[in-house]
Scaffold this motif. Structure first.
Motif, mmCIF file in Angstrom:
data_model
loop_
_atom_site.group_PDB
_atom_site.id
_atom_site.type_symbol
_atom_site.label_atom_id
_atom_site.label_comp_id
_atom_site.label_asym_id
_atom_site.label_seq_id
_atom_site.Cartn_x
_atom_site.Cartn_y
_atom_site.Cartn_z
ATOM 1 N N ILE A 13 38.922 45.943 43.158
ATOM 2 C CA ILE A 13 39.409 46.012 44.541
ATOM 3 C C ILE A 13 38.697 44.965 45.399
ATOM 4 O O ILE A 13 39.304 44.288 46.214
ATOM 5 C CB ILE A 13 39.181 47.424 45.120
ATOM 6 N N ARG A 14 37.403 44.811 45.167
ATOM 7 C CA ARG A 14 36.648 43.845 45.954
ATOM 8 C C ARG A 14 37.202 42.434 45.708
ATOM 9 O O ARG A 14 37.414 41.663 46.639
ATOM 10 C CB ARG A 14 35.161 43.913 45.592
ATOM 11 N N GLU A 17 40.622 41.929 47.333
ATOM 12 C CA GLU A 17 40.493 41.729 48.779
ATOM 13 C C GLU A 17 40.003 40.312 49.098
ATOM 14 O O GLU A 17 40.491 39.664 50.026
ATOM 15 C CB GLU A 17 39.543 42.771 49.372
ATOM 16 N N GLU A 18 39.071 39.829 48.271
ATOM 17 C CA GLU A 18 38.530 38.484 48.465
ATOM 18 C C GLU A 18 39.627 37.435 48.319
ATOM 19 O O GLU A 18 39.770 36.540 49.149
ATOM 20 C CB GLU A 18 37.455 38.210 47.398
ATOM 21 N N LEU A 21 42.006 37.369 51.134
ATOM 22 C CA LEU A 21 41.398 36.747 52.308
ATOM 23 C C LEU A 21 41.420 35.223 52.166
ATOM 24 O O LEU A 21 41.728 34.498 53.114
ATOM 25 C CB LEU A 21 39.955 37.244 52.440
ATOM 26 N N LYS B 287 47.111 52.015 47.366
ATOM 27 C CA LYS B 287 46.350 50.865 47.843
ATOM 28 C C LYS B 287 46.723 49.621 47.044
ATOM 29 O O LYS B 287 46.918 48.535 47.601
ATOM 30 C CB LYS B 287 44.855 51.177 47.685
ATOM 31 N N PHE B 291 48.354 46.136 48.404
ATOM 32 C CA PHE B 291 47.803 44.810 48.137
ATOM 33 C C PHE B 291 48.872 43.893 47.572
ATOM 34 O O PHE B 291 48.975 42.729 47.937
ATOM 35 C CB PHE B 291 46.646 44.900 47.133
#
Lengths: 68, 481
Positions: A13-14, A17-18, A21, B287, B291
């Motif tokens: 997940i990290r 997200e990176e 971004l 989630k 995404f």
């Protein structure tokens, strides 16, 4: 989830997200973008698979714990 | 020499004094240290009093509740307090003080005041809660972060409890087919040994901590009464200190136990615990979906931008090339005024070559735009293709099935139709009107169809029916006879 192979859900997940971004801010060129998209979809599908598939290694460890 | 007593005389005197002093029942507070119920249903208690701070026993007495009284007092006490009548609790009893020459001093229990015990339990619970708060541990398990996907579950339960089966069933039947790894750590979930048994299971899980995401403590189907082990300080403290989030489904809807209070999350039933876990995993999958659509949106936006940019560039290039050529041409025209005839020829050639170049440049730039666009389109297409293929596969399956059904129905209709037509044709063939239409006629005599002329005599009246009317005739001669 800390299976020996692959990443944990948290790490996945990290990274997702990176990457999102990065795409949003840096506007990569088409080749970079294609790399990032590949990585994204592999991260997402790895997570999805982990949800429904059985990892025998974990199963084995827990069976041993239960017996001990 | 003083007067000598026999032991019986002495005990008799003591009995007199005691019954004189305690001639009516009175209320006394004590803690039940031991309790035995014999086969006849009589209940024998050892009552004690402890010093507040040191727990040192400072007084002790035997007490008896005769079976007749005990049969009424016990349910009265248990339904009022929600607690079993057992050792370890403080009680307010109405007793008569008795002294027997042979058996000595004892108390005969007449009545019990459950509200005292209730108050005492409430006070003790409050003390435990305050102590946990004062020690700064009350919130510690709640402060642990619940893992994103609580997939590896350590279960503390009695293996035979209905609640355990409910939990496993609910978890296994989740609609999305998530896989969960469970490991049972058996423990007694009620009674005197429950607290220690549960703590031992927690210790064992602690030893394998890194293999689990969450601990589930479930119970259910047992008596609603005996939850006192979950109000225990030691166990509650253990729960607060545990490094994994603990979910409880102890299965009672009256008061929360202290373990419920300090656990990470308290659910009402084992089934609810399973639902809670499955909901957590579902939230995680949603989630992922979010995404994914965010990514698709972003990528489409970027590609659109790049496409626009390329188009603008190629447009600009064409314009500037054309402008330069125009300048050149004008220059040449000017030159041509100077050496008109000479120049004119070469000018035409050059002009031609230039036009070709313009075309090529334009073609090249358009081509590169096209290629980039196609490249981009391919990538977007690739992203969606897997989705569409899945949908296409499903719908093809459906259509195939629909087609098969339709063909089958058509075939049945056709067969039915043929049968009906065949039947209709049969009917038509045998209808007399159709026979008449073909030029045949029907002959009757005295209302009966004539099939065999041998039966008819000369002079008999015959009726002949044609398509368009009837005729009466008489037989002149029967040549068949």
């Amino acid at each position: 989830m800390n299976g020996k192979k692959g990443l944990s859900y948290k790490e996945a997940i990290r990274e997702i997200e990176e990457i999102l971004l990065q795409i949003e801010k840096d506007e990569p060129d088409v080749d970079q973008l294609s790399e990032k998209v590949k990585r994204l979809s592999s991260l997402i599908s790895v997570c999805r698979e982990k949800l429904v598939q059985t990892e025998n290694e974990i199963e084995k460890i827990l069976q041993e714990i239960e017996k001990s | 020499m003083d007067q000598k007593f026999s032991l019986a005389q002495l005990n008799g005197e003591i009995k007199k004094v005691i019954s004189g002093r305690f001639n009516a029942p009175l209320w006394v507070v004590g803690e039940i240290a031991e309790m035995n119920v014999n086969q006849s249903g009589h209940c024998y208690l050892t009552l004690i009093e402890k010093e507040e701070d040191t727990d040192k026993i400072v007084a002790q007495a035997r007490a008896t509740i005769w079976s007749y009284t005990f049969r009424m007092l016990r349910p009265f006490f248990e339904t009022t307090t929600g607690q079993p009548f057992r050792d370890g609790i403080k009680v307010l009893l109405q007793v008569s003080v008795e002294f027997h020459e042979l058996y000595g001093y004892s108390l005969n229990v007449r009545n019990i005041d459950p509200t005292y015990t209730l108050g005492d339990l409430a006070r003790r619970r409050l003390e435990i809660i305050q102590r946990l708060k004062a020690e700064g541990v009350y919130e510690m398990n709640k402060e642990l972060e619940l893992p994103l996907v609580p997939q590896r579950i350590a279960i503390i339960s009695s293996p035979t409890a209905a609640g355990y089966q409910d939990f496993m069933q609910q978890l296994g039947q989740n609609a999305k087919g998530y896989h969960f790894y469970t490991c049972l750590f058996p423990a007694l979930m009620q009674g005197n040994q429950a607290e220690q048994s549960i703590r031992e299971s927690l210790d064992k899980i602690y030893a394998f901590e890194e293999h689990f995401d969450v601990v589930v403590m479930i119970r259910g189907g047992g008596s609603q009464v005996d939850l006192s082990c979950f109000d225990n300080y030691q166990l509650a403290y253990h729960v607060t200190q545990f490094p994994l989030p603990i979910l409880t489904g102890i299965g009672h809807d009256k008061d929360e136990s202290i373990v419920d209070m300090v656990a990470h999350s308290r659910l009402k039933t084992p089934t609810a615990v399973a639902e809670f876990i499955v909901a957590g995993v579902t939230a995680f999958e949603e989630k992922l979906d979010a995404f994914e659509s965010q990514a698709v949106g972003l990528i489409e936006e970027i590609l659109e931008e790049k496409r626009d940019h390329l188009e603008e560039l190629s447009e600009r290039m064409a314009t500037s090339v054309r402008g330069k050529l125009e300048t050149q041409r004008r220059h040449l025209v000017r030159l041509s005024w100077q050496s008109r005839e000479n120049v004119l020829l070469s000018l035409q050639q050059k002009n031609h070559a230039l036009e070709k170049k313009i075309q090529r440049i334009h073609l090249l730039s358009v081509g590169s735009v096209m290629r980039s666009r196609q490249n981009i389109d391919n990538k977007v297409f690739g992203l969606r293709r897997s989705l569409e293929q899945r949908i296409a596969l499903d719908s093809k399956n459906l259509e195939d099935r629909l087609m098969k059904t339709r063909t089958l129905v058509n075939r049945i209709f056709l067969m039915e139709k043929q049968q009906i037509e065949f039947a209709a044709r049969q009917g038509e063939l045998s209808d007399p009107a159709n026979i008449l239409k073909k030029g045949y006629s029907i002959t009757t005599s005295e209302g009966k169809l004539v099939k065999n002329p041998e039966d008819l005599h000369q002079g008999t009246l015959l009726k002949t029916t044609f398509l368009k009317g009837e005729l009466l005739s008489r037989i002149v001669e029967n040549t068949k006879k």
